[in-house]
Write a protein that holds these residues in place. Structure first.
Motif, PDB file in Angstrom:
ATOM      1  N   GLY A  59     -11.505 -13.378  42.485  1.00 24.96           N
ATOM      2  CA  GLY A  59     -12.777 -13.059  41.855  1.00 24.96           C
ATOM      3  C   GLY A  59     -13.065 -13.996  40.702  1.00 24.96           C
ATOM      4  O   GLY A  59     -12.321 -14.946  40.442  1.00 24.96           O
ATOM      5  N   LEU A  60     -14.156 -13.715  39.994  1.00 26.43           N
ATOM      6  CA  LEU A  60     -14.613 -14.565  38.898  1.00 26.43           C
ATOM      7  C   LEU A  60     -14.959 -13.716  37.680  1.00 26.43           C
ATOM      8  O   LEU A  60     -15.338 -12.551  37.813  1.00 26.43           O
ATOM      9  N   TYR A  61     -14.834 -14.343  36.507  1.00 25.60           N
ATOM     10  CA  TYR A  61     -15.333 -13.720  35.283  1.00 25.60           C
ATOM     11  C   TYR A  61     -16.562 -14.494  34.836  1.00 25.60           C
ATOM     12  O   TYR A  61     -16.514 -15.713  34.628  1.00 25.60           O
ATOM     13  N   ASP A  62     -17.687 -13.793  34.701  1.00 22.10           N
ATOM     14  CA  ASP A  62     -18.951 -14.381  34.264  1.00 22.10           C
ATOM     15  C   ASP A  62     -19.075 -14.134  32.760  1.00 22.10           C
ATOM     16  O   ASP A  62     -19.300 -12.997  32.324  1.00 22.10           O
ATOM     17  N   TYR A 100     -16.643  -9.046  35.378  1.00 21.01           N
ATOM     18  CA  TYR A 100     -15.899  -9.611  36.502  1.00 21.01           C
ATOM     19  C   TYR A 100     -16.648  -9.343  37.801  1.00 21.01           C
ATOM     20  O   TYR A 100     -17.270  -8.292  37.958  1.00 21.01           O
ATOM     21  N   GLU A 101     -16.562 -10.299  38.703  1.00 16.70           N
ATOM     22  CA  GLU A 101     -17.116 -10.146  40.045  1.00 16.70           C
ATOM     23  C   GLU A 101     -15.969 -10.368  41.036  1.00 16.70           C
ATOM     24  O   GLU A 101     -15.638 -11.504  41.369  1.00 16.70           O
ATOM     25  N   MET A 102     -15.357  -9.282  41.459  1.00 20.33           N
ATOM     26  CA  MET A 102     -14.187  -9.360  42.325  1.00 20.33           C
ATOM     27  C   MET A 102     -14.607  -9.364  43.792  1.00 20.33           C
ATOM     28  O   MET A 102     -15.587  -8.713  44.169  1.00 20.33           O
ATOM     29  N   GLN A 103     -13.866 -10.109  44.606  1.00 20.04           N
ATOM     30  CA  GLN A 103     -14.242 -10.323  46.002  1.00 20.04           C
ATOM     31  C   GLN A 103     -13.187  -9.842  46.991  1.00 20.04           C
ATOM     32  O   GLN A 103     -13.233 -10.175  48.170  1.00 20.04           O
ATOM     33  N   LEU A 104     -12.258  -9.060  46.541  1.00 21.00           N
ATOM     34  CA  LEU A 104     -11.114  -8.681  47.370  1.00 21.00           C
ATOM     35  C   LEU A 104     -11.512  -7.891  48.613  1.00 21.00           C
ATOM     36  O   LEU A 104     -10.968  -8.110  49.695  1.00 21.00           O
ATOM     37  N   ASN A 141     -16.446 -19.227  31.645  1.00 23.54           N
ATOM     38  CA  ASN A 141     -16.254 -18.659  32.987  1.00 23.54           C
ATOM     39  C   ASN A 141     -14.816 -18.904  33.459  1.00 23.54           C
ATOM     40  O   ASN A 141     -14.243 -19.967  33.200  1.00 23.54           O
ATOM     41  N   ARG A 142     -14.264 -17.924  34.170  1.00 23.87           N
ATOM     42  CA  ARG A 142     -12.875 -18.030  34.610  1.00 23.87           C
ATOM     43  C   ARG A 142     -12.717 -17.542  36.051  1.00 23.87           C
ATOM     44  O   ARG A 142     -13.519 -16.733  36.547  1.00 23.87           O
TER      45      ARG A 142
END
Length: 207
Positions: free
Chosen positions: A107-110, A116-120, A88-89
């Motif tokens: 965001g995060l990489y699962d 990727y789960e981006m939160q921008l 995870n990154r």
């Protein structure tokens, strides 16, 4: 009285009609397109940032929190492994403040899901809110910059004035109760605000 109610509804509708540009950032590669752009903080007092130092790991970061509307010019996008989470990154935006380099989460990489789960879109504006909400006028913007809270302010105005507030419940008559983690003026504390038809009806400073 009916004419005043109609005018209030018209003012609310102008907020609702604002089209907030989307980021369309889905992964690390598309996040790098943000380099050279300026972003504006959407969720004040809950969006954190920390110093960009090799020794700073996720477990011992000293987080600071952006006030609403702070702008940051993106100088880089980096990806870092999350200790203890195999594969995870984090995707982090680098910017400069007070002559130092800082990072904030994008965001995060699962690794397990390979996505990727981006939160921008939740955290930032891609366009200056002063331009998006230009219909408010200088008087309203002055209140926002002073972190004021007054009856009649819209929900978006309250969010940009005293930071992130969560919906607690919906009461009788369609009144929405939100709780904010700041007092009017911007000091830490809890403020409960009741909104009716999208505008502040009343508020109570809890502590």
């Amino acid at each position: 009285e009916s004419a005043r109610e109609i005018m209030n509804l018209l003012r609310i509708d102008r907020d609702r009609l604002v089209v907030v540009p989307k980021f369309y950032v889905e992964d690390l590669a598309s996040a790098r397109q943000l380099v050279g752009k300026t972003l504006w903080v959407k969720l004040g007092y809950v969006t954190g940032y920390f110093q960009d130092k090799p020794s700073v790991k996720s477990a011992n970061r000293e987080l600071r929190y952006f006030p609403p509307l702070e702008s940051l010019a993106i100088e880089g996008v980096v990806e870092k492994p999350i200790p203890g989470e195999a594969g995870n990154r984090e995707v982090l935006l680098r910017f400069r403040k007070e002559d130092q380099a800082w990072l904030t989460l994008a965001g995060l990489y699962d690794a397990q899901a390979n996505r990727y789960e981006m939160q921008l879109d939740e955290l930032f504006y891609l366009k200056n809110p002063r331009e998006l909400y230009a219909h408010w006028g200088e008087d309203a913007w002055g209140k926002i910059e002073r972190h004021s809270l007054e009856p009649g302010m819209t929900l978006v105005q309250a969010l940009l004035s005293i930071g992130y507030g969560r919906l607690v419940t919906t009461e009788a008559g369609g009144i929405q109760l939100h709780e904010f983690a700041r007092k009017p003026g911007g000091e830490p504390g809890k403020t409960r605000v009741r909104f009716l038809d999208g505008r502040v009806k009343e508020f109570e400073v809890r502590q």
